[in-house]
Design a protein around this motif. Sequence first.
Motif, short mmCIF file in Angstrom:
data_model
loop_
_atom_site.label_atom_id
_atom_site.label_comp_id
_atom_site.label_asym_id
_atom_site.label_seq_id
_atom_site.Cartn_x
_atom_site.Cartn_y
_atom_site.Cartn_z
N LEU A 124 0.83 -1.20 0.00
CA LEU A 124 0.00 0.00 0.00
C LEU A 124 0.87 1.26 0.00
N GLN A 125 1.89 1.26 0.86
CA GLN A 125 2.76 2.44 0.97
C GLN A 125 3.51 2.71 -0.33
N GLN B 103 -5.58 7.60 3.63
CA GLN B 103 -4.80 8.10 2.50
C GLN B 103 -5.63 8.30 1.23
N LYS B 104 -6.91 7.92 1.31
CA LYS B 104 -7.83 8.05 0.18
C LYS B 104 -7.34 7.29 -1.04
N VAL B 105 -6.83 6.08 -0.79
CA VAL B 105 -6.38 5.22 -1.87
C VAL B 105 -7.60 4.53 -2.48
N ASP C 207 -5.40 -4.51 -5.10
CA ASP C 207 -4.19 -4.87 -5.83
C ASP C 207 -3.02 -5.08 -4.86
N ALA C 208 -2.95 -4.22 -3.84
CA ALA C 208 -1.89 -4.36 -2.83
C ALA C 208 -2.04 -5.68 -2.08
N ARG D 93 -3.52 -8.40 -3.20
CA ARG D 93 -3.22 -9.50 -4.12
C ARG D 93 -1.72 -9.69 -4.28
N ALA D 94 -1.01 -8.57 -4.40
CA ALA D 94 0.45 -8.64 -4.54
C ALA D 94 1.08 -9.24 -3.29
N ALA D 95 0.55 -8.87 -2.13
CA ALA D 95 1.07 -9.42 -0.87
C ALA D 95 0.85 -10.93 -0.80
N LEU D 96 -0.34 -11.37 -1.21
CA LEU D 96 -0.64 -12.80 -1.18
C LEU D 96 0.26 -13.58 -2.13
N LYS D 97 0.55 -12.98 -3.27
CA LYS D 97 1.44 -13.64 -4.24
C LYS D 97 2.84 -13.79 -3.66
#
Length: 523
Positions: free
Chosen positions: A89-90, A366-368, A375-376, A378-382
């Motif tokens: 996320l960051q 952060q209003k992301v 997506d963040a 999903r990327a972490a899980l991968k």
Amino acid sequence: MSTGLLAALAFLPIAVILGLMLGLGQSAARAGVAGLLTTLVLVWTAFDFTSVAGIDSRWVGSTGSFAEAVFSSATILWIIFGALCLHQLQVRSGAIDVLRSGLSSLSTDPRVGALLVAWFFGLFLEGAAGFGTPVALAAPFLVGMGFRPVQAVTMVLIGHCVGVSFGAVGTPVIAQMSVVDFTGLELSRAISVYSVLIGGVMLVIVAIMAHRAIRAEDPEKMPVKHAPFWPLVVAAGVCFLVPMYAIAQTIGPELPTLGGALLGAIAFVGLLTVWRRIFKVESTSVRDAIGESEGLGVVKILRAASPYLVVIILILATRLLSPLQVFTSGWVWQWEYAARFTGKFEPLYHPGTLLVLGFLVGGFVQKVPMRQVFDAGRAALKQLVPVAVALLAMLAISRLMVHGGLIAVLADTAAGAAGGAWPLFAPAVGTLGGFITGSATASNILFTDFQQAAAARLGFAELPLLGAQGFGAAGGNMVAPHNIIAGCATVGISGEEGKILRLTLSAAVLYVVLGGVVAWFLV
């Protein structure tokens, strides 16, 4: 079978892991699988689960050990997943760049940034949460500051280890209290003597690594004019170690690391501001770094830091506010098998849950966009998938060695061989336990009884040796394979665990040797 041969066989799984990771540079996954196969052969041939009370067959012992390993792996992976989500996320939101710019307002010297993150931030997280959280959160932050991933993981592993003895609001000492007649304050005092005398050495190692890393990477990153660095290293050590020792000597085991890091960081930042003015060092202000007005720049930094702030607030609230602590820790998922094997998970109290909450709330602050948040995740899980194999293998080895009697054989052999020189080796037993289990708490559960029995058998004072055990257990964290696996996973270098272990091993050896010398004089 002779005692010597039995001890050699008991050490064989550890030798296989060390040989493959250090000697051949293999990944933790490959070394773990090889070590696991070795351990399985040993517990089904040379060792016997039936020697352990409550285990009536090798099948029960093996399945129970694997059940504990799978359960423990899942709880640790939950922490790693939360940390990976937060880091992704960051990066995606650009918050990591804002925070890096904010750090430059404190000092133009990136080495000072390393002290703030690898020392104070890592120690604060260890004191508040423990269980892998410091490496998972602080290492990616150092990467964002420009350090290479291997350097970042190594610096955090070494930097936070001195606080592990009182980590997770004193959990390792509380584990010792459950098996001895000494109070928490007595144990806290015994451990803190080692920590205050040796902790600064670990900080110096981190500072040397940061200094060399910046010069080797790009000498131009070294500011043309900056305040003298090494006096600041001394100041950073004093700022943490003095309040840590004072709290341990007067209050007890719950707050030395947490309180020492918090008070120390505040004092160090204040000193840093004065120090910079004395030497008239020019630095990028928060406003200039972000390109906005001063007030809005501070707001932007706070928003960028919001995931971390949420995690810190949740940790403090659930650990220090008694009603909330009782409520969150009261929700427990647990199981038991064959009256010997157990597992417990506190979903609302667990650091992984707090990290995931920090990720979600931080994304909102952060209003992301929600798509970016998903997506963040999903990327972490991968990233998490390849880590699971190595983690499960290492934990399975540790549980099989404990329940199969291999650990007991190693400990008994060591005490018998050392005799009157035992104080020199007492911290190494704690480190061995920390290396195998990745937990100072687990090491203390395994070996506190043994340390007390060895002291009585050899005629030594018990408290100094129990202090050596608590101190040494913390050192095991910087070389524990699954801690290294977690750190590598969060910075995207899975498979390079052997490089980290080679770097942290020398620091761990120095930590143990110095601890043994202190124990010798105390006893």
